[in-house]
Design an enzyme around this catalytic site. Structure first.
Site, PDB file in Angstrom:
ATOM      1  CG  HIS A 178      -1.979  11.483  -4.138  1.00  0.00           C
ATOM      2  ND1 HIS A 178      -3.002  12.290  -3.697  1.00  0.00           N
ATOM      3  CD2 HIS A 178      -1.927  10.460  -3.248  1.00  0.00           C
ATOM      4  CE1 HIS A 178      -3.542  11.751  -2.607  1.00  0.00           C
ATOM      5  NE2 HIS A 178      -2.907  10.648  -2.312  1.00  0.00           N
ATOM      6  CE1 TYR A 190      -3.130   3.086   0.797  1.00  0.00           C
ATOM      7  CE2 TYR A 190      -1.803   3.363   2.785  1.00  0.00           C
ATOM      8  CZ  TYR A 190      -2.754   3.838   1.896  1.00  0.00           C
ATOM      9  OH  TYR A 190      -3.311   5.078   2.108  1.00  0.00           O
ATOM     10  CE  LYS A 203       0.154  16.207  -0.939  1.00  0.00           C
ATOM     11  NZ  LYS A 203      -0.529  14.975  -1.349  1.00  0.00           N
TER      12      LYS A 203
HETATM   13  C1  FMN Z   1       0.966   5.612   2.126  1.00  0.00           C
HETATM   14  C2  FMN Z   1       0.653   6.961   1.574  1.00  0.00           C
HETATM   15  C3  FMN Z   1      -0.495   7.599   1.968  1.00  0.00           C
HETATM   16  C4  FMN Z   1      -0.799   8.872   1.484  1.00  0.00           C
HETATM   17  N1  FMN Z   1      -1.911   9.494   1.939  1.00  0.00           N
HETATM   18  C5  FMN Z   1      -2.184  10.760   1.516  1.00  0.00           C
HETATM   19  C6  FMN Z   1      -3.294  11.456   2.036  1.00  0.00           C
HETATM   20  O1  FMN Z   1      -4.049  10.950   2.859  1.00  0.00           O
HETATM   21  N2  FMN Z   1      -3.519  12.714   1.561  1.00  0.00           N
HETATM   22  C7  FMN Z   1      -2.709  13.309   0.634  1.00  0.00           C
HETATM   23  O2  FMN Z   1      -2.928  14.446   0.255  1.00  0.00           O
HETATM   24  N3  FMN Z   1      -1.632  12.665   0.148  1.00  0.00           N
HETATM   25  C8  FMN Z   1      -1.358  11.413   0.568  1.00  0.00           C
HETATM   26  N4  FMN Z   1      -0.260  10.765   0.081  1.00  0.00           N
HETATM   27  C9  FMN Z   1       0.613  11.456  -0.908  1.00  0.00           C
HETATM   28  C10 FMN Z   1       1.724  12.236  -0.222  1.00  0.00           C
HETATM   29  O3  FMN Z   1       1.226  13.365   0.437  1.00  0.00           O
HETATM   30  C11 FMN Z   1       2.775  12.731  -1.230  1.00  0.00           C
HETATM   31  O4  FMN Z   1       2.114  13.431  -2.257  1.00  0.00           O
HETATM   32  C12 FMN Z   1       3.607  11.622  -1.844  1.00  0.00           C
HETATM   33  O5  FMN Z   1       3.796  10.556  -0.952  1.00  0.00           O
HETATM   34  C13 FMN Z   1       4.955  12.205  -2.234  1.00  0.00           C
HETATM   35  O6  FMN Z   1       5.704  11.283  -2.867  1.00  0.00           O
HETATM   36  P1  FMN Z   1       6.910  10.433  -2.191  1.00  0.00           P
HETATM   37  O7  FMN Z   1       6.237   9.331  -1.430  1.00  0.00           O
HETATM   38  O8  FMN Z   1       7.636   9.970  -3.405  1.00  0.00           O
HETATM   39  O9  FMN Z   1       7.731  11.340  -1.322  1.00  0.00           O
HETATM   40  C14 FMN Z   1       0.064   9.492   0.554  1.00  0.00           C
HETATM   41  C15 FMN Z   1       1.225   8.837   0.161  1.00  0.00           C
HETATM   42  C16 FMN Z   1       1.541   7.588   0.659  1.00  0.00           C
HETATM   43  C17 FMN Z   1       2.810   6.939   0.237  1.00  0.00           C
HETATM   44  C1  7N5 Z   2      -8.776   7.897   2.223  1.00  0.00           C
HETATM   45  C2  7N5 Z   2      -7.306   7.661   2.416  1.00  0.00           C
HETATM   46  C3  7N5 Z   2      -6.511   8.375   1.396  1.00  0.00           C
HETATM   47  C4  7N5 Z   2      -5.084   7.965   1.452  1.00  0.00           C
HETATM   48  C5  7N5 Z   2      -4.329   8.444   0.265  1.00  0.00           C
HETATM   49  O1  7N5 Z   2      -4.470   9.549  -0.170  1.00  0.00           O
HETATM   50  C6  7N5 Z   2      -3.383   7.565  -0.363  1.00  0.00           C
HETATM   51  O2  7N5 Z   2      -3.349   6.379  -0.036  1.00  0.00           O
HETATM   52  O3  7N5 Z   2      -2.657   8.032  -1.247  1.00  0.00           O
END
Ligand code: FMN
Ligand code: 7N5
Length: 359
Positions: A251, A23, A227
């Site tokens: 993301h 995940y 964002k």
């Molecule tokens: C496990 C996981 C969960 C994430 N959940 C969210 C979230 O709930 N909301 C959101 O805006 N971005 C979420 N993101 C995206 C991060 O904010 C970010 O954009 C991204 O991880 C950046 O890339 P990197 O993992 O290569 O540093 C998630 C990323 C991961 C890996």
């Molecule tokens: C509802 C949870 C959102 C998590 C998320 O943004 C992700 O997994 O990238």
């Protein structure tokens, strides 16, 4: 990734449930955007200046709701308690100790008030921002905003790149669709329309519009950052809509694998924003030199997602601290090697395409 981050990642992979590992590690579709985020940094190089350095480098940046902070932030990521029993509290303490802004997420497994309290216990001036998905029911969104305000968050980050949830093939294969029993998205507890004492599901809606952002803007005095911006026209609309910052992000390649790497989308957004608000970036930042490249291309600061979760899973608070300290230390070192006395010396002319020669 740097040696320290790679070791923490390898340890995290060993200790995590493989389904949760997937995940975190995975992305949407064929994971092209995910892979490209890191590769795009590999395609770029820095052209140092010589004989103009300084023994002390000024790395502080000013961000809305965070005076004088490091140019690295903890990007919002879901479900920290699945990575480590201390969950978001460990992340909050480590971020505060490192002088880094923590963006705590709507999908946190610890309520925002507790997260802020943990950060402030380490540093009374610690900045914690709250990431939210605008909920289709404006009453629910308003309740979440008030919660973040009451908790002491100093900015809101609205994630706009998720009109629908990404198709993540690893999760589909593994059957990972929600938090396992015993865990909850604590910020979604006790909301209008939800079960008393229970949580509402986080909704994603393809019908959200710029009007919904305007409604949020009018709802709060907190700075608002948008964002998930990739198109320069959206960056212009965001600024016109009164946002206090734009986060260039795909993301982490988790939503749509047809999109470009975050750092490849950065220059056009920087140009469109034209200095009116700070532009942040996340996606694929794995070394201090990546931070330097993003800042040279016009970002004010960068977010880090997965590496923080690898540190958390491997060693809890200490692991997160190691990830942040390593990136900051490497960044300072990169500044020295670029002949930069501080962030301001990182100008666009220092970034060149690897293999393309220098003109
Ligand atoms: C496990 C996981 C969960 C994430 N959940 C969210 C979230 O709930 N909301 C959101 O805006 N971005 C979420 N993101 C995206 C991060 O904010 C970010 O954009 C991204 O991880 C950046 O890339 P990197 O993992 O290569 O540093 C998630 C990323 C991961 C890996
Ligand atoms: C509802 C949870 C959102 C998590 C998320 O943004 C992700 O997994 O990238």
């Amino acid at each position: 990734m740097t040696g320290v981050l790679t070791a923490l990642h390898d340890r995290a992979r060993e200790v995590l449930d493989p389904v949760f590992y997937d995940y975190v590690a995975g992305g949407a579709g064929g994971e092209r955007a995910l892979a490209d985020n890191e590769r795009a940094f590999d395609r770029l190089a820095l052209l140092p200046r010589v004989l103009r350095g300084s023994a002390v480098r000024d790395t502080a940046v000013r961000l809305p709701g965070a005076p004088a902070t490091a140019p690295v932030l903890v990007a919002p990521t879901a479900f920290h308690r699945l990575a480590h029993p201390d969950g978001e509290l460990a992340t909050a303490r480590a971020a505060a100790a490192a002088g880094v802004v923590l963006v705590t997420g709507l999908a946190a497994t610890t309520a925002v008030a507790e997260v802020v309290r943990a950060a402030r216990a380490v540093d009374p001036d610690a900045a914690v921002w709250f990431q939210l998905y605008l909920q289709p029911d404006p009453e629910v969104t308003e309740c979440l905003v008030r919660r973040a305000e009451r908790a002491g968050c100093t900015a809101l980050v609205v994630t706009a790149d998720s009109p629908v949830f990404g198709r993540r093939e690893r999760d589909l294969r593994n059957g990972f669709t929600d938090l396992p029993p015993g865990y909850a998205a604590e910020n979604m507890r006790d909301l209008p329309g939800g079960p008393p004492g229970g949580t509402r599901p986080i909704a994603m809606s393809p019908e959200l519009s710029w009007d919904d952002l305007a409604r949020l803007r009018a709802m709060t005095a907190l700075p608002v950052l948008l964002k998930g911006v990739l198109h320069p026209a959206d960056a212009r609309l965001a600024v016109a809509g009164g946002v206090d910052g734009v986060v260039v992000s795909n993301h982490g390649g988790r939503q749509f694998d047809a999109v470009p790497a975050a750092v490849d989308a950065l220059p056009a957004v920087v140009e469109a924003v034209a200095g009116r608000v700070p532009v942040l970036l996340d996606g694929g930042v794995r070394r201090g030199a990546d931070v330097a490249i993003a800042l040279a291309l016009g970002a004010t600061a960068v977010g880090v997602g997965r590496p923080v979760l690898w540190g958390l899973a491997a060693e809890g608070e200490r692991g997160v601290r190691r990830v942040l300290d390593t990136l900051l230390d490497e960044y300072d070192h990169a500044l020295a090697l670029c002949g930069a006395r501080g962030n301001a010396d990182l100008t666009g002319d220092l970034v060149v395409r690897r293999g393309a020669g220098v003109r």
